[in-house]
Design a protein around this motif. Structure first.
Motif, short mmCIF file in Angstrom:
data_model
loop_
_atom_site.label_atom_id
_atom_site.label_comp_id
_atom_site.label_asym_id
_atom_site.label_seq_id
_atom_site.Cartn_x
_atom_site.Cartn_y
_atom_site.Cartn_z
N PRO A 256 0.77 -1.16 0.22
CA PRO A 256 0.16 -0.11 -0.09
C PRO A 256 0.71 1.26 -0.09
O PRO A 256 0.66 2.19 -0.81
CB PRO A 256 -0.79 -0.18 1.38
N GLU A 257 1.98 1.40 0.87
CA GLU A 257 2.68 2.54 0.59
C GLU A 257 3.46 2.74 -0.42
O GLU A 257 3.92 3.76 -0.76
CB GLU A 257 3.66 2.43 1.80
N MET A 258 3.70 1.69 -1.28
CA MET A 258 4.55 2.00 -2.73
C MET A 258 3.30 2.30 -3.76
O MET A 258 3.50 2.92 -4.62
CB MET A 258 5.25 0.70 -3.05
N ARG A 259 2.08 1.68 -3.58
CA ARG A 259 1.11 1.92 -4.35
C ARG A 259 0.90 3.39 -4.36
O ARG A 259 0.66 4.04 -5.33
CB ARG A 259 -0.26 1.02 -4.28
N ALA A 260 0.80 4.00 -3.26
CA ALA A 260 0.66 5.43 -3.23
C ALA A 260 1.66 6.20 -3.78
O ALA A 260 1.27 7.32 -4.40
CB ALA A 260 0.48 5.75 -1.68
#
Length: 308
Positions: A256-260
Motif C-alpha cells: 500500500p505504501e508503494m502503491r501510493a
C-alpha cells in the motif's frame, strides 16, 4: 443441495448443508479444474458447493459443482513445485499470528502473506502472540513493529493465549465473520483457538528445543463454529509461503505504501531498485517508507528464498 466445505482431508470433504447446518461427508465427482490455476487441492475450506446425497450411504454425498470464489489465500504447494495450494476461500478477513520469540516470525514471511492477501482484497490483522515471553526490550521492539504495519494499513494487537491478554479483543474481531487464522508452525494458533473456543480442546504441542520450530498439531484445514454466524478457519502451520502467479511489474502495487507513490517515478516501468528519479527509493532514503518492508519487496522481486 448446497453447502460450505468446513473440513478437507484431501480426498474427503465435510460439507455443512445450507439452512439446516447438517454435516455431510462428501467426495468429489471427477476432476475439477480452475481456469488458469494449477492447484494441488481442487476444493478448499470455505468453498460453496452443490452436492447430492447418495441413498446407499446415509449422510454421505457427491460434490458436483463449485461456486465462483469471492477470494482466497494461496501459496506454493509443498509437494508439487509447479502447483499452488489454496489455503482457504471466501474470507471476510485473515488473522496472521506472528511471534517475535520462540520461534520468531520473519518480516519476509509476514510481507509475503500480506502481499498475497492484498492481491485478493482480504483485510489482515496481525496478532502478536506469546507476549508473556517478552522482556522490556522485546516489548518495545514489538511496539515498533506493530506501529510500522499500522502506518501502512494493517492493524495489530498484542496477545497471550496463556495469560488471556488480547483474547477478548480477538473474539470481538471475529464476530459475524468468516476469518482465517494462519501463521508459522509453533506460533500458538491451537492454544489461541482453545482460549477463544474452550469446548474445542484442540491438541497443542511444545516447541522443538533443537530447532526452535513449531510442531504441526493441525493436520487438515477446518472451519470451526465460534458461535452462530461466526466462523474461524484453522489451518496447518505454514513453513513456507511462496508467491503464486504474481508478475514482477504488479508487485509494488500490493504494498500500500508503494502503491501510493506509483506514477511519481521518472520512468513508468520503474522497478524501484537502482533507477534514477525513483519515488519509492526517495521515500526509503527519507525514512518515509520502512526499510524492512522495502527489503521484503526487493527479495520478492528478485525471487530470493525468504519464504520462511
Amino acid at each position: 443441495m448446497t453447502g460450505t466445505i468446513v473440513k478437507s482431508t484431501g480426498s474427503w470433504y465435510v460439507v455443512r448443508e445450507t439452512g439446516t447446518g447438517q454435516l455431510h461427508r462428501c467426495r468429489l465427482r471427477g476432476k475439477f479444474k480452475q481456469k488458469g490455476l494449477k492447484v494441488s487441492n481442487p476444493l478448499a475450506v470455505g468453498d460453496q458447493v452443490a452436492f447430492t446425497v447418495e441413498e446407499q450411504a446415509e449422510g454421505a454425498g457427491v460434490i458436483h459443482h463449485i461456486e465462483p470464489r469471492r477470494n482466497y489465500i494461496i501459496r506454493r504447494s509443498v509437494h508439487k513445485s509447479e502447483h499452488a495450494h489454496i489455503v482457504a476461500a471466501n474470507l471476510d478477513q485473515a488473522l496472521l499470528v506472528v511471534t517475535l520469540a520462540s520461534p520468531a516470525t520473519s518480516f519476509g514471511f509476514i510481507d509475503r502473506f500480506l502481499v498475497t492477501a492484498e492481491a485478493y482484497h482480504i483485510p489482515v490483522v496481525l496478532v502478536f502472540n506469546k507476549t508473556d515471553l517478552y522482556d522490556d526490550d522485546l516489548a518495545d521492539y514489538q511496539s515498533q513493529v506493530q506501529t510500522m504495519y499500522q502506518r501502512v494499513g494493517y492493524p495489530g494487537l498484542r496477545c497471550s493465549a496463556h495469560t488471556g491478554e488480547g483474547v477478548a479483543e480477538i473474539d470481538a474481531l471475529l464476530d459475524g465473520k468468516v476469518s482465517l487464522l494462519s501463521g508459522h508452525s509453533g506460533v500458538g494458533k491451537s492454544t489461541l483457538i482453545n482460549a477463544l473456543v474452550p469446548d474445542l480442546d484442540l491438541k497443542t504441542a511444545e516447541i522443538s528445543q533443537y530447532s526452535d520450530k513449531g510442531v504441526h498439531t493441525t493436520t487438515f484445514a477446518e472451519m470451526l463454529e465460534v458461535r452462530p454466524g461466526t466462523y474461524l478457519i484453522d489451518t496447518p502451520g505454514i513453513k513456507e509461503l511462496g508467491l503464486v502467479d504474481m508478475k514482477p511489474g504488479e508487485l509494488a502495487g500490493y504494498f500500500p505504501e508503494m502503491r501510493a507513490l506509483l506514477g511519481q517515478c521518472r520512468y513508468h516501468n520503474c522497478q524501484h531498485l537502482h533507477e534514477p528519479g525513483c519515488a519509492v527509493r526517495a521515500a526509503v532514503d527519507a525514512g518515509k517508507l520502512a526499510l524492512p518492508r522495502y527489503d521484503s519487496y526487493v527479495s520478492m522481486l528478485q525471487g530470493e528464498d525468504n519464504r520462511k
